[in-house]
Design a protein around this motif. Sequence first.
Motif, PDB file in Angstrom:
ATOM      1  N   GLY A 111      10.729 -12.358  46.592  1.00 46.62           N
ATOM      2  CA  GLY A 111      11.536 -12.418  47.206  1.00 46.62           C
ATOM      3  C   GLY A 111      12.076 -13.693  46.485  1.00 46.62           C
ATOM      4  N   LYS A 112      11.853 -13.409  45.060  1.00 48.17           N
ATOM      5  CA  LYS A 112      12.662 -14.346  43.924  1.00 48.17           C
ATOM      6  C   LYS A 112      13.123 -13.082  42.772  1.00 48.17           C
ATOM      7  CE  LYS A 112      10.972 -18.977  44.983  1.00 48.17           C
ATOM      8  NZ  LYS A 112      10.381 -20.721  44.773  1.00 48.17           N
ATOM      9  N   ALA A 113      14.739 -13.458  42.296  1.00 48.79           N
ATOM     10  CA  ALA A 113      14.203 -13.149  41.331  1.00 48.79           C
ATOM     11  C   ALA A 113      13.696 -13.014  40.406  1.00 48.79           C
ATOM     12  CB  ALA A 113      16.581 -12.731  40.994  1.00 48.79           C
ATOM     13  N   ALA A 114      13.222 -11.494  39.730  1.00 49.24           N
ATOM     14  CA  ALA A 114      12.240 -11.346  38.257  1.00 49.24           C
ATOM     15  C   ALA A 114      12.270 -11.220  37.028  1.00 49.24           C
ATOM     16  CB  ALA A 114      11.189 -10.548  38.560  1.00 49.24           C
ATOM     17  N   VAL A 115      13.977 -10.889  36.569  1.00 47.55           N
ATOM     18  CA  VAL A 115      15.153 -10.438  36.105  1.00 47.55           C
ATOM     19  C   VAL A 115      16.272 -11.321  35.895  1.00 47.55           C
ATOM     20  CG1 VAL A 115      13.758  -8.131  35.683  1.00 47.55           C
ATOM     21  CG2 VAL A 115      15.560  -8.325  36.510  1.00 47.55           C
ATOM     22  N   PRO A 116      16.685 -11.662  34.500  1.00 47.20           N
ATOM     23  CA  PRO A 116      17.551 -12.209  34.497  1.00 47.20           C
ATOM     24  C   PRO A 116      19.348 -11.260  35.555  1.00 47.20           C
ATOM     25  CG  PRO A 116      17.528 -11.613  32.615  1.00 47.20           C
ATOM     26  CD  PRO A 116      15.970 -11.570  33.323  1.00 47.20           C
ATOM     27  N   PRO A 117      20.144 -11.902  35.792  1.00 44.29           N
ATOM     28  CA  PRO A 117      21.324 -10.607  36.711  1.00 44.29           C
ATOM     29  C   PRO A 117      22.081  -9.873  35.565  1.00 44.29           C
ATOM     30  CG  PRO A 117      22.097 -13.290  36.644  1.00 44.29           C
ATOM     31  CD  PRO A 117      20.061 -12.720  35.872  1.00 44.29           C
ATOM     32  N   THR A 118      21.209 -10.401  33.680  1.00 45.21           N
ATOM     33  CA  THR A 118      22.893  -9.569  33.103  1.00 45.21           C
ATOM     34  C   THR A 118      21.933  -8.030  32.505  1.00 45.21           C
ATOM     35  OG1 THR A 118      21.228 -11.148  30.950  1.00 45.21           O
ATOM     36  CG2 THR A 118      23.479 -11.893  31.639  1.00 45.21           C
ATOM     37  N   ARG A 119      20.334  -8.585  33.470  1.00 46.04           N
ATOM     38  CA  ARG A 119      20.054  -6.668  32.894  1.00 46.04           C
ATOM     39  C   ARG A 119      20.517  -6.146  34.033  1.00 46.04           C
ATOM     40  NH1 ARG A 119      15.470  -4.033  34.471  1.00 46.04           N
ATOM     41  NH2 ARG A 119      14.001  -3.192  33.022  1.00 46.04           N
ATOM     42  N   ARG A 120      20.674  -5.245  33.001  1.00 43.12           N
ATOM     43  CA  ARG A 120      21.572  -4.527  33.979  1.00 43.12           C
ATOM     44  C   ARG A 120      22.256  -2.892  33.179  1.00 43.12           C
ATOM     45  NH1 ARG A 120      27.379  -6.492  35.663  1.00 43.12           N
ATOM     46  NH2 ARG A 120      27.031  -4.096  36.472  1.00 43.12           N
ATOM     47  N   PHE A 121      21.556  -1.715  33.153  1.00 43.84           N
ATOM     48  CA  PHE A 121      21.268  -0.778  32.585  1.00 43.84           C
ATOM     49  C   PHE A 121      22.507   0.323  33.349  1.00 43.84           C
ATOM     50  CE2 PHE A 121      17.474  -2.564  31.789  1.00 43.84           C
ATOM     51  CZ  PHE A 121      18.039  -2.553  30.178  1.00 43.84           C
ATOM     52  N   PHE A 122      22.704   1.303  33.094  1.00 47.67           N
ATOM     53  CA  PHE A 122      23.290   2.434  33.883  1.00 47.67           C
ATOM     54  C   PHE A 122      23.473   3.480  33.152  1.00 47.67           C
ATOM     55  CE2 PHE A 122      26.253  -1.585  34.185  1.00 47.67           C
ATOM     56  CZ  PHE A 122      26.785  -1.614  35.171  1.00 47.67           C
ATOM     57  N   VAL A 123      23.194   4.270  34.450  1.00 46.75           N
ATOM     58  CA  VAL A 123      23.285   6.174  34.189  1.00 46.75           C
ATOM     59  C   VAL A 123      23.933   7.134  35.151  1.00 46.75           C
ATOM     60  CG1 VAL A 123      20.914   7.535  34.295  1.00 46.75           C
ATOM     61  CG2 VAL A 123      20.612   5.726  33.563  1.00 46.75           C
ATOM     62  N   THR A 124      24.431   7.796  34.243  1.00 46.86           N
ATOM     63  CA  THR A 124      25.331   9.556  35.184  1.00 46.86           C
ATOM     64  C   THR A 124      24.239  10.232  35.251  1.00 46.86           C
ATOM     65  OG1 THR A 124      26.791   8.027  34.017  1.00 46.86           O
ATOM     66  CG2 THR A 124      27.629  10.245  35.205  1.00 46.86           C
ATOM     67  N   MET A 125      24.759  10.999  36.305  1.00 44.83           N
ATOM     68  CA  MET A 125      24.037  12.031  37.232  1.00 44.83           C
ATOM     69  C   MET A 125      25.006  12.856  37.160  1.00 44.83           C
ATOM     70  SD  MET A 125      20.784  10.527  38.396  1.00 44.83           S
ATOM     71  CE  MET A 125      19.998   9.086  38.102  1.00 44.83           C
ATOM     72  N   ASP A 126      24.863  14.305  37.068  1.00 45.83           N
ATOM     73  CA  ASP A 126      25.400  14.565  38.025  1.00 45.83           C
ATOM     74  C   ASP A 126      25.079  16.697  38.778  1.00 45.83           C
ATOM     75  OD1 ASP A 126      27.833  16.316  39.060  1.00 45.83           O
ATOM     76  OD2 ASP A 126      29.364  16.886  36.902  1.00 45.83           O
ATOM     77  N   ALA A 127      25.692  17.249  38.666  1.00 47.79           N
ATOM     78  CA  ALA A 127      25.241  18.688  39.194  1.00 47.79           C
ATOM     79  C   ALA A 127      25.636  20.153  37.926  1.00 47.79           C
ATOM     80  CB  ALA A 127      24.761  18.803  40.676  1.00 47.79           C
ATOM     81  N   PRO A 128      24.820  20.506  38.271  1.00 49.40           N
ATOM     82  CA  PRO A 128      24.632  21.874  37.518  1.00 49.40           C
ATOM     83  C   PRO A 128      25.958  22.612  38.672  1.00 49.40           C
ATOM     84  CG  PRO A 128      22.987  22.273  38.862  1.00 49.40           C
ATOM     85  CD  PRO A 128      23.324  21.098  38.675  1.00 49.40           C
TER      86      PRO A 128
END
Length: 190
Positions: free
Chosen positions: A54-71
């Motif tokens: 129930g507690k954060a296990a990683v720092p809030p600065t850990r952020r990754f972004f992935v873009t997805m689209d359809a063909p």
Amino acid sequence: MALGLNDVDVDGMKEMDRKIRENPALGKRTVKLRSTWQRGAKALVEIGAQDVLGKAAVPPTRRFFVTMDAPAGLGGVDAAPTAAEMMLAGFAGCITSGIAANAALFNVPIEALSVEVEGDIDFRGVLGHDKSVRNGFSDIRYAVTIQSTAPEEQTRRCKETIDRKSPVADTLAKSVHITSTFVHKQSDRA
């Protein structure tokens, strides 16, 4: 942080293993992602948050972004990988990093490692043409190539261990319980 063989943080792996052996509840994580619509069929997925007990296990600065689209033909413009391709990419990445980690734990030096993945999907299922055709992949195949000074049986052990232990392979090969909720927000715009 000192990296070990094959640039793998073996000490960090052993420390996590020790903590979970001492307190098995620490092994249960909730991984959280958020996907937002970017117009058309494009989605931007934010990856980062993980909770343990129930507690954060990683720092809030850990952020990754992935873009997805359809063909084209499925509503998108093919500006990014599809979600199905990203699922296969996650599988390939899991196998690759798992083999590298196992090799470091088993003291097997790696000079090169590649994983090639293929997946068969029939769009007749997605498009509703044939209800007997599944919507997702029917078959996934992968080939692993490892270059090492170690004997073949030692490098094979690294691959065979991840075949049994990959969390992504396990999720793909066995049924998983999926639930959803729905929230409607009424817009004032007409």
